[in-house]
Design a protein around this motif. Structure first.
Motif, short mmCIF file in Angstrom:
data_model
loop_
_atom_site.label_atom_id
_atom_site.label_comp_id
_atom_site.label_asym_id
_atom_site.label_seq_id
_atom_site.Cartn_x
_atom_site.Cartn_y
_atom_site.Cartn_z
N LYS A 43 19.01 -10.23 4.06
CA LYS A 43 18.20 -9.98 5.63
C LYS A 43 19.08 -8.80 6.38
O LYS A 43 18.93 -8.78 7.56
CB LYS A 43 18.30 -11.31 6.09
CG LYS A 43 17.25 -12.27 5.73
CD LYS A 43 15.97 -11.89 5.81
CE LYS A 43 14.90 -13.08 5.54
NZ LYS A 43 13.59 -12.55 5.74
N SER A 44 19.82 -8.01 5.67
CA SER A 44 20.50 -7.10 6.23
C SER A 44 19.94 -5.66 6.14
O SER A 44 19.18 -5.38 5.15
CB SER A 44 22.19 -7.09 5.89
OG SER A 44 22.20 -6.64 4.41
N GLY A 45 20.18 -5.00 7.03
CA GLY A 45 19.55 -3.42 7.06
C GLY A 45 18.23 -3.36 7.33
O GLY A 45 17.70 -4.07 8.11
N LYS A 46 17.48 -2.40 6.98
CA LYS A 46 16.12 -1.97 7.34
C LYS A 46 15.39 -1.67 5.98
O LYS A 46 15.99 -1.28 4.86
CB LYS A 46 16.06 -0.82 8.21
CG LYS A 46 16.41 -1.15 9.57
CD LYS A 46 16.32 0.02 10.44
CE LYS A 46 16.97 0.11 11.87
NZ LYS A 46 16.79 0.93 12.81
N VAL A 47 14.05 -1.84 5.95
CA VAL A 47 13.22 -1.49 4.71
C VAL A 47 12.63 -0.11 5.20
O VAL A 47 12.14 0.20 6.24
CB VAL A 47 12.11 -2.54 4.71
CG1 VAL A 47 11.21 -1.87 3.32
CG2 VAL A 47 12.63 -3.73 4.13
N MET A 48 13.02 0.89 4.39
CA MET A 48 12.38 2.19 4.75
C MET A 48 11.35 2.53 3.87
O MET A 48 11.21 2.11 2.85
CB MET A 48 13.47 3.30 4.37
CG MET A 48 14.87 3.05 4.83
SD MET A 48 15.08 2.88 6.78
CE MET A 48 15.43 4.84 6.86
N ILE A 49 10.19 3.08 4.65
CA ILE A 49 8.81 3.11 3.97
C ILE A 49 8.32 4.38 3.98
O ILE A 49 8.31 5.29 5.14
CB ILE A 49 7.98 1.91 4.75
CG1 ILE A 49 8.68 0.56 4.59
CG2 ILE A 49 6.59 2.17 4.24
CD1 ILE A 49 8.06 -0.12 5.92
N ALA A 50 7.68 4.78 2.92
CA ALA A 50 7.15 6.15 3.12
C ALA A 50 5.66 5.96 2.23
O ALA A 50 5.41 5.33 1.26
CB ALA A 50 7.63 7.35 2.08
N VAL A 51 4.67 6.45 3.09
CA VAL A 51 3.16 6.30 2.60
C VAL A 51 2.63 7.76 2.40
O VAL A 51 2.77 8.54 3.23
CB VAL A 51 2.49 5.76 3.61
CG1 VAL A 51 0.88 5.69 3.52
CG2 VAL A 51 2.96 4.36 4.22
N TYR A 52 2.15 7.73 1.14
CA TYR A 52 1.84 8.87 0.55
C TYR A 52 0.00 9.07 0.39
O TYR A 52 -0.37 8.08 0.19
CB TYR A 52 2.23 9.39 -0.83
CG TYR A 52 3.84 9.46 -0.71
CD1 TYR A 52 4.19 10.73 -0.61
CD2 TYR A 52 4.58 8.50 -0.89
CE1 TYR A 52 5.66 11.01 -0.53
CE2 TYR A 52 6.04 8.58 -0.89
CZ TYR A 52 6.31 9.77 -0.76
OH TYR A 52 7.95 9.76 -0.50
N ASP A 53 -0.52 10.19 0.67
CA ASP A 53 -1.77 10.22 0.52
C ASP A 53 -2.30 11.28 -0.51
O ASP A 53 -3.69 11.47 -0.71
CB ASP A 53 -2.59 10.91 1.94
CG ASP A 53 -1.95 12.25 2.39
OD1 ASP A 53 -1.36 12.73 1.57
OD2 ASP A 53 -2.58 12.53 3.47
N SER A 54 -1.56 11.70 -1.43
CA SER A 54 -1.71 12.36 -2.43
C SER A 54 -0.81 12.54 -3.49
O SER A 54 0.51 12.22 -3.39
CB SER A 54 -1.97 14.06 -1.90
OG SER A 54 -0.76 14.75 -1.73
N ALA A 55 -1.31 12.79 -4.93
CA ALA A 55 -0.38 12.89 -5.85
C ALA A 55 0.73 14.30 -5.66
O ALA A 55 1.99 13.97 -6.12
CB ALA A 55 -1.22 13.23 -7.39
N GLN A 56 0.18 15.14 -4.98
CA GLN A 56 1.15 16.33 -4.71
C GLN A 56 2.32 15.70 -3.76
O GLN A 56 3.41 16.11 -3.61
CB GLN A 56 0.29 17.44 -4.17
CG GLN A 56 -0.48 18.10 -5.17
CD GLN A 56 -1.98 17.41 -5.16
OE1 GLN A 56 -2.17 16.46 -4.33
NE2 GLN A 56 -2.80 17.94 -5.89
N GLY A 57 1.80 14.89 -2.89
CA GLY A 57 2.92 14.51 -1.62
C GLY A 57 3.90 13.63 -2.48
O GLY A 57 5.06 13.63 -2.12
N TRP A 58 3.20 12.80 -3.36
CA TRP A 58 4.14 11.73 -3.95
C TRP A 58 5.20 12.56 -4.81
O TRP A 58 6.26 12.04 -5.11
CB TRP A 58 3.12 10.76 -5.02
CG TRP A 58 3.81 9.68 -5.59
CD1 TRP A 58 4.20 9.91 -7.04
CD2 TRP A 58 4.06 8.56 -5.34
NE1 TRP A 58 4.68 8.85 -7.41
CE2 TRP A 58 4.53 7.74 -6.49
CE3 TRP A 58 3.92 7.95 -4.18
CZ2 TRP A 58 4.88 6.40 -6.42
CZ3 TRP A 58 4.08 6.33 -4.25
CH2 TRP A 58 4.79 5.79 -5.24
#
Length: 148
Positions: A43-58
């Motif tokens: 339960k320590s720290g943060k969950v860092m999240i990245a949302v991608y909308d294309s294969a190129q961005g991914w």
């Protein structure tokens, strides 16, 4: 291998504010995405999240949106508002030690929990964009991401 995930999430987390449930409601025709992270080992720290909308961005590590969720919350989650309807994929890791980057061992393997939408599995690196995709429609949308 996982360096792209670390760099994209670390840079994006610094540059963008966290998404929280109290964000303003989305615009008509857009979707709100709630990402939940059940059963975190720590339960320590943060969950860092990245949302991608294309294969190129991914593949380039350039997310469309970023967010954070407090790992200490009873049910860690983040809400991303006003996404245009479409196909998305998520990469996330738990920054347990709070240093802003994914911890790696000397061989470049992650030592902090990480996961992908659709619970897509890595194979000598992150899974493909297609393996992790899901559809966001207008209105409320949810995805559960398990970190391993």
């Amino acid at each position: 291998m996982f360096k792209t995930l670390t760099l994209a999430l670390a840079a994006a987390a610094i540059l963008a504010p966290a998404a929280h449930a109290q964000d303003a409601p989305s615009q008509a025709g857009f979707g709100d995405l709630t990402l939940s992270f059940p059963a975190l080992a720590s339960k320590s720290g943060k969950v860092m999240i990245a949302v991608y909308d294309s294969a190129q961005g991914w593949s380039s590590g350039k997310p469309a949106r970023v967010a954070q969720a407090a790992a200490s919350d009873a049910e860690p989650a983040a809400r991303i508002v006003a996404l245009p309807p479409g196909t998305y994929a998520v990469r996330a890791f738990q920054d347990v030690d709070g240093d802003g980057k994914m911890g790696m061992n000397p061989f470049g393997m992650p030592v902090e929990p990480y996961g992908f939408s659709n619970d897509a599995l890595p194979n000598m690196g992150p899974p493909s964009f297609d393996a992790a995709t899901f559809t966001v429609k207008a209105g409320a949308n949810t995805q559960v991401v398990h970190l391993h």
